[in-house]
Structure formats: structure tokens, C-alpha cells
Design a protein around this motif. Structure first.
Motif, PDB file in Angstrom:
ATOM      1  N   LEU A 280       0.844  -1.180   0.000  1.00 61.47           N
ATOM      2  CA  LEU A 280       0.000   0.000   0.000  1.00 61.47           C
ATOM      3  C   LEU A 280       0.882   1.234   0.000  1.00 61.47           C
ATOM      4  O   LEU A 280       1.862   1.324   0.737  1.00 61.47           O
ATOM      5  CB  LEU A 280      -0.923   0.015   1.228  1.00 61.47           C
ATOM      6  CG  LEU A 280      -1.919  -1.148   1.339  1.00 61.47           C
ATOM      7  CD1 LEU A 280      -2.731  -1.010   2.610  1.00 61.47           C
ATOM      8  CD2 LEU A 280      -2.838  -1.191   0.127  1.00 61.47           C
TER       9      LEU A 280
ATOM     10  N   ASN B  63      -0.208   7.431   2.492  1.00 57.73           N
ATOM     11  CA  ASN B  63      -1.459   8.208   2.366  1.00 57.73           C
ATOM     12  C   ASN B  63      -2.479   7.467   1.509  1.00 57.73           C
ATOM     13  O   ASN B  63      -3.089   8.034   0.592  1.00 57.73           O
ATOM     14  CB  ASN B  63      -1.184   9.594   1.759  1.00 57.73           C
ATOM     15  CG  ASN B  63      -0.187  10.400   2.554  1.00 57.73           C
ATOM     16  OD1 ASN B  63      -0.069  10.231   3.784  1.00 57.73           O
ATOM     17  ND2 ASN B  63       0.544  11.268   1.890  1.00 57.73           N
ATOM     18  N   PHE B  64      -2.636   6.203   1.810  1.00 60.23           N
ATOM     19  CA  PHE B  64      -3.492   5.373   0.969  1.00 60.23           C
ATOM     20  C   PHE B  64      -4.920   5.890   0.941  1.00 60.23           C
ATOM     21  O   PHE B  64      -5.578   5.858  -0.103  1.00 60.23           O
ATOM     22  CB  PHE B  64      -3.465   3.927   1.474  1.00 60.23           C
ATOM     23  CG  PHE B  64      -4.298   2.990   0.646  1.00 60.23           C
ATOM     24  CD1 PHE B  64      -3.908   2.624  -0.629  1.00 60.23           C
ATOM     25  CD2 PHE B  64      -5.508   2.494   1.137  1.00 60.23           C
ATOM     26  CE1 PHE B  64      -4.679   1.778  -1.406  1.00 60.23           C
ATOM     27  CE2 PHE B  64      -6.282   1.645   0.363  1.00 60.23           C
ATOM     28  CZ  PHE B  64      -5.867   1.283  -0.905  1.00 60.23           C
ATOM     29  N   ASN B  65      -5.406   6.392   2.039  1.00 64.11           N
ATOM     30  CA  ASN B  65      -6.774   6.913   2.105  1.00 64.11           C
ATOM     31  C   ASN B  65      -6.818   8.429   1.969  1.00 64.11           C
ATOM     32  O   ASN B  65      -7.877   9.025   2.162  1.00 64.11           O
ATOM     33  CB  ASN B  65      -7.434   6.498   3.428  1.00 64.11           C
ATOM     34  CG  ASN B  65      -7.632   5.000   3.514  1.00 64.11           C
ATOM     35  OD1 ASN B  65      -7.915   4.357   2.506  1.00 64.11           O
ATOM     36  ND2 ASN B  65      -7.468   4.447   4.714  1.00 64.11           N
ATOM     37  N   GLY B  66      -5.662   9.038   1.675  1.00 66.20           N
ATOM     38  CA  GLY B  66      -5.609  10.491   1.577  1.00 66.20           C
ATOM     39  C   GLY B  66      -5.252  10.947   0.168  1.00 66.20           C
ATOM     40  O   GLY B  66      -5.637  10.333  -0.827  1.00 66.20           O
TER      41      GLY B  66
ATOM     42  N   TYR C 129       0.635   4.025 -11.087  1.00 65.92           N
ATOM     43  CA  TYR C 129      -0.053   5.017 -10.269  1.00 65.92           C
ATOM     44  C   TYR C 129      -0.351   6.255 -11.092  1.00 65.92           C
ATOM     45  O   TYR C 129       0.552   6.848 -11.689  1.00 65.92           O
ATOM     46  CB  TYR C 129       0.800   5.403  -9.056  1.00 65.92           C
ATOM     47  CG  TYR C 129       1.018   4.266  -8.082  1.00 65.92           C
ATOM     48  CD1 TYR C 129       0.021   3.876  -7.208  1.00 65.92           C
ATOM     49  CD2 TYR C 129       2.226   3.585  -8.056  1.00 65.92           C
ATOM     50  CE1 TYR C 129       0.218   2.839  -6.305  1.00 65.92           C
ATOM     51  CE2 TYR C 129       2.437   2.548  -7.166  1.00 65.92           C
ATOM     52  CZ  TYR C 129       1.429   2.172  -6.303  1.00 65.92           C
ATOM     53  OH  TYR C 129       1.622   1.134  -5.421  1.00 65.92           O
TER      54      TYR C 129
ATOM     55  N   GLN D  26      -4.026  10.661  -9.339  1.00 65.57           N
ATOM     56  CA  GLN D  26      -4.727  10.608  -8.065  1.00 65.57           C
ATOM     57  C   GLN D  26      -3.910   9.893  -6.993  1.00 65.57           C
ATOM     58  O   GLN D  26      -4.209  10.035  -5.798  1.00 65.57           O
ATOM     59  CB  GLN D  26      -6.089   9.905  -8.217  1.00 65.57           C
ATOM     60  CG  GLN D  26      -7.162  10.736  -8.888  1.00 65.57           C
ATOM     61  CD  GLN D  26      -6.911  10.892 -10.370  1.00 65.57           C
ATOM     62  OE1 GLN D  26      -6.383   9.981 -11.021  1.00 65.57           O
ATOM     63  NE2 GLN D  26      -7.278  12.049 -10.915  1.00 65.57           N
ATOM     64  N   ASP D  27      -2.892   9.159  -7.393  1.00 57.21           N
ATOM     65  CA  ASP D  27      -2.076   8.416  -6.434  1.00 57.21           C
ATOM     66  C   ASP D  27      -0.689   9.030  -6.233  1.00 57.21           C
ATOM     67  O   ASP D  27      -0.175   9.038  -5.110  1.00 57.21           O
ATOM     68  CB  ASP D  27      -1.909   6.962  -6.902  1.00 57.21           C
ATOM     69  CG  ASP D  27      -3.236   6.239  -7.002  1.00 57.21           C
ATOM     70  OD1 ASP D  27      -4.094   6.479  -6.136  1.00 57.21           O
ATOM     71  OD2 ASP D  27      -3.415   5.445  -7.950  1.00 57.21           O
TER      72      ASP D  27
END
Length: 449
Positions: free
Chosen positions: A50, A53-56, A181, A184-185
Motif C-alpha cells: 500500500l 497516504n493510501f486513504n488520503g 499510479y 490521483q495516487d
């Protein structure tokens, strides 16, 4: 005695095993105590699959380059081979630890961490150096910043415009993109702008010199999405001095050598023919040698091809000039022989006539026309003059036609050769003057336009 020896050996073995056990346990405890706060503690619960900042928001990755060398620039394959030091920086909050120090990790532990999937899209072949170990560097800072550096040698495509070869200027690029990626990633940026690239200022190449370079940030758009992209643009100016000494100077000397035949007598057929044929064949060999380092099948008309074509034309023209001069020399000699033969026959005829007249004095021969003929001729000439005076009045376009005929006769008289030796005299001036003018135009166009 044997019982005592057996007991002594047993005691020695017991102390030895105990000592080994003690030292082994002590080394293992020392290893654990040193690695615990850096690796094992940081890796506890860490998932390298992962991204940070996987959820950010996206991970910001700063990059910098050191160009160690550009080994070869190939015009045939339209690529260049470069060895670069690629450095990437990003922040991973999962790797924060107390203190203000940094930890350098063995490059073989890269499999334990998340790293960007950066690649070079225009690379044809590339490899990571692995002597004596893989040339990787991983350094973790206390705030979670990760520095990942590696040494790569890659052969990268470069679209070249060879129209002005060898006075050309090529602009090549080095592109860095993310493979999987999207924007957005991951977001790429140069850490210090144009100063993020080092080594190009002091780089020394065999045929080129680095004229300028700059960096840019863009996006790569594919069917699967938009991906971050960094581009290094650098301009290479070819050093023309090598080609001047190897190609241009020999070509000029061959052209000048072909002019030597203008000062050789036209009767020396083997000498002039030998010079012409030798220079033509040598020029052909030089043209073939100049193409060995260039693509065979291309649509480029290169500057060196134009110059070699000009030189070949002048050399071939010198050979044709001798053929032209020799043809008129033979023709002139034929006419002179014919005139000489006619004069000889006329002299013989006059000599025979004088003998006959001296032997037959009473025979008379009428050599003049009747007395009325001059009057008739005068009348005829008067009528013609009257007709000639009336003709311009009756037809206004006849004068223009006559002027066109006179102009065409004057143009044709230029190509009429009365003395064949004048051909060589004119060639001694026309050929060098024309070659000088064409050289001035050639160098002005390809160097300054």
C-alpha cells in the motif's frame, strides 16, 4: 589412568559448550537491541503493498538526476546511451521515528518498503548496476522522508533531424513516468527545478557539446488514465571540425585536383583522362565512406550529401569539359585539313591552268557576262531595295521577328567555338569562380539559416 583421562575430556567439552552457548546468546541479544528501534519496530505492521497516504491525497515524489556519462549517440538507431544516478524522495508517515537522525538501510532491504514504480518510457534497453552489490541507496529520515537512489544505464530513443548534418543541433529528452499510479495516487516534481540535474555542464562527448538543457513537468495521457511525467530536455551541438578535416577538406582538394587538367595540353589524352577518372572514382569512394555512420534508408537530404554532390558535379564537369574540348579540337583539325586539301587542289588547278594558257595563247575563254547583265542586276537590286523598304510598312511584326532571330544568333554564337584552346582558358576561370560562389552560399545557408 584411562578413567581420569576420560573425566578430564568430559570436563573440557562441558566448559567449551558452555562458553559457545554464552557467546552465541550474547551476540544474539546485541543484534536485537541494536535493530529493534530502527528496522523491526518500523516494520511492525508495515504493508509495503500500500502506498503512503493510501486513504488520503497523492504521494508527492521529488526527483533529481546526476548524468554520469553519455556513452554513445547513434544516428543509425537514433538513440543515445546514458548512465544516470536517479534519486527519489517521498514522505511515508508510517516510517516516522523519534530523533533528528537518519538511518541508512542496506539496499537489499528495498523489498521491505514501498517504492515508486518509476520507469523511462523511451528506453530501449536498460539495466541496474550490481557490482559488487546492487547499486541502491535507501535512507530513512526521522520525519518519515525516504531517499531512494540507484544507478542505471539506459539506451534511450532520440528523434533526430539530420537535414543539416554535420552542422546539426539535436534536442533529446529523458522522460520519467509512473507505470501504474495515476495522478490521483502519485505526483512527480523536480526537487530544485533546473538545478535538479547535475553533470551535463561538465560532460565531454566525442562529437557533441551540450549547448543547453532545462526541465519540465507534464502529464502522460494513455487509455488507462493520466500519469505524472517529468522531462529533461537537452540540446546537443555537433562538433563540425572533425568532419571538415575528414570529409570537406579532401573533397575540396579533389575538386582542385580535377582542375589541373585545364593546364595540360589537349593532345595528352592519357594524362587528362587519367586525372578525370581517378578523381571521379576517389570522390565516389569518399561519398560512400561518409554514409557508413548514417541510416541507409531515410528521407533526409543531409548537408554533407549536398556538398559531396556539388563536388562530384564539378569533378565530373571537368571530365566532360575535356571531352567537349577534345571533340572540337578533332573537328577543328578536320576542317583545317579539309581547307588545306582544298587549297592544295586549287593551287594545282591554277598551276595547270597557267600551263595550258601559256601553251594555247590563241584560245579565248569568255569569263565575263554580257554587257547588259550589270544593268539587269542593278535593276533587280533596286527592286529588292524598294521591296525591302515597303516590307516594314506593310508588316509591323516582321521587325520584332527579325530582332528575335538576331538575339538567337548572338546566343548561338556564344557556343560556337572558333579556337578549341579557348575552352580550357575559360574553364580555368569559370570553374573556380563558380565553386567559390557555391561554397559561400552553402556555408551561409547551413551555418546561419
Amino acid at each position: 589412568m584411562s578413567v581420569r583421562l576420560h573425566a578430564l575430556l568430559t570436563l573440557c567439552l562441558t566448559f567449551t559448550q558452555g562458553g559457545c552457548t554464552y557467546f552465541n546468546n550474547h551476540w544474539g541479544e546485541w543484534n536485537d537491541s541494536q535493530l529493534q528501534p530502527t528496522i523491526q519496530k518500523l516494520m511492525k505492521g508495515y504493508n509495503r503493498y500500500l502506498r503512503p497516504n493510501f486513504n488520503g491525497g497523492p504521494v508527492e515524489i521529488g526527483m533529481s538526476l546526476d548524468i554520469a556519462s553519455i556513452d554513445a549517440v547513434s544516428e543509425i538507431n537514433m538513440d543515445y546511451t546514458a548512465t544516470i544516478f536517479l534519486r527519489q524522495r517521498w514522505r511515508d508517515s508510517r516510517l516516522v521515528f523519534p530523533g533528528n537522525e537518519s538511518v541508512s538501510v542496506d539496499g537489499r532491504l528495498v523489498s521491505l518498503l514501498w517504492i515508486p514504480d518509476t520507469f523511462i518510457p523511451d528506453s530501449k534497453r536498460s539495466f541496474l548496476h550490481d557490482v559488487t552489490v546492487e547499486n541502491r541507496l535507501i535512507r530513512i529520515f526521522s520525519n518519515g522522508t525516504v531517499l531512494y537512489a540507484l544507478r542505471i544505464t539506459a539506451t534511450i530513443a532520440c528523434n533526430m533531424d539530420l537535414t543539416k548534418y554535420p552542422m546539426d543541433r539535436q534536442v533529446c529528452t529523458l522522460q520519467l513516468e509512473s507505470w501504474g499510479y495515476n495522478l490521483q495516487d502519485v505526483v512527480f516534481y523536480w526537487t530544485r527545478g533546473n538545478d535538479s540535474v547535475k553533470g551535463l555542464d561538465i560532460l565531454r562527448l566525442a562529437q557533441y557539446s551540450v549547448e543547453s538543457y532545462y526541465t519540465s513537468v507534464s502529464e502522460a495521457v494513455y487509455e488507462t488514465g493520466q500519469y505524472p511525467k517529468l522531462v529533461l530536455h537537452f540540446a546537443l551541438r555537433r562538433n563540425v571540425l572533425f568532419f571538415i578535416l575528414e570529409t570537406y577538406v579532401p573533397s575540396i582538394l579533389l575538386v582542385v585536383l580535377s582542375w589541373v587538367s585545364f593546364w595540360i595540353s589537349q593532345s595528352s589524352v592519357p594524362a587528362r583522362t587519367c586525372i578525370g577518372v581517378t578523381t571521379v572514382l576517389t570522390m565516389t569512394t569518399l561519398m560512400m565512406g561518409a554514409r557508413t555512420s548514417l541510416p541507409n534508408a531515410n528521407c533526409f537530404i543531409k548537408a554533407i550529401d549536398v556538398y559531396l554532390g556539388i563536388c562530384f558535379t564539378f569533378i565530373f564537369g571537368a571530365l566532360v569539359e575535356y571531352a567537349y574540348a577534345h571533340f572540337y579540337t578533332v573537328k577543328h583539325h578536320t576542317i583545317e585539313d579539309l581547307h588545306r586539301e582544298l587549297r592544295r587542289e586549287l593551287n594545282e588547278y591554277n598551276w595547270n591552268g597557267s600551263i595550258l594558257s601559256s601553251t594555247q595563247p590563241n584560245r579565248s575563254v569568255e569569263t565575263f557576262p554580257p554587257a547588259e547583265e550589270p544593268a539587269d542586276r542593278q535593276a533587280d537590286s533596286g527592286a529588292r531595295s524598294d521591296a525591302g523598304a515597303e516590307e516594314p510598312a506593310s508588316s509591323g511584326g516582321a521587325g520584332g521577328l527579325q530582332s528575335v532571330k538576331d538575339a538567337s544568333r548572338r546566343v548561338a554564337s556564344v557556343f560556337v567555338v572558333e579556337n578549341p584552346h579557348d575552352i580550357d582558358r575559360r574553364a580555368r576561370t569559370v570553374f573556380p569562380a563558380a565553386f567559390l560562389v557555391i561554397n559561400v552560399l552553402y556555408w551561409l545557408y547551413y551555418l546561419f539559416l
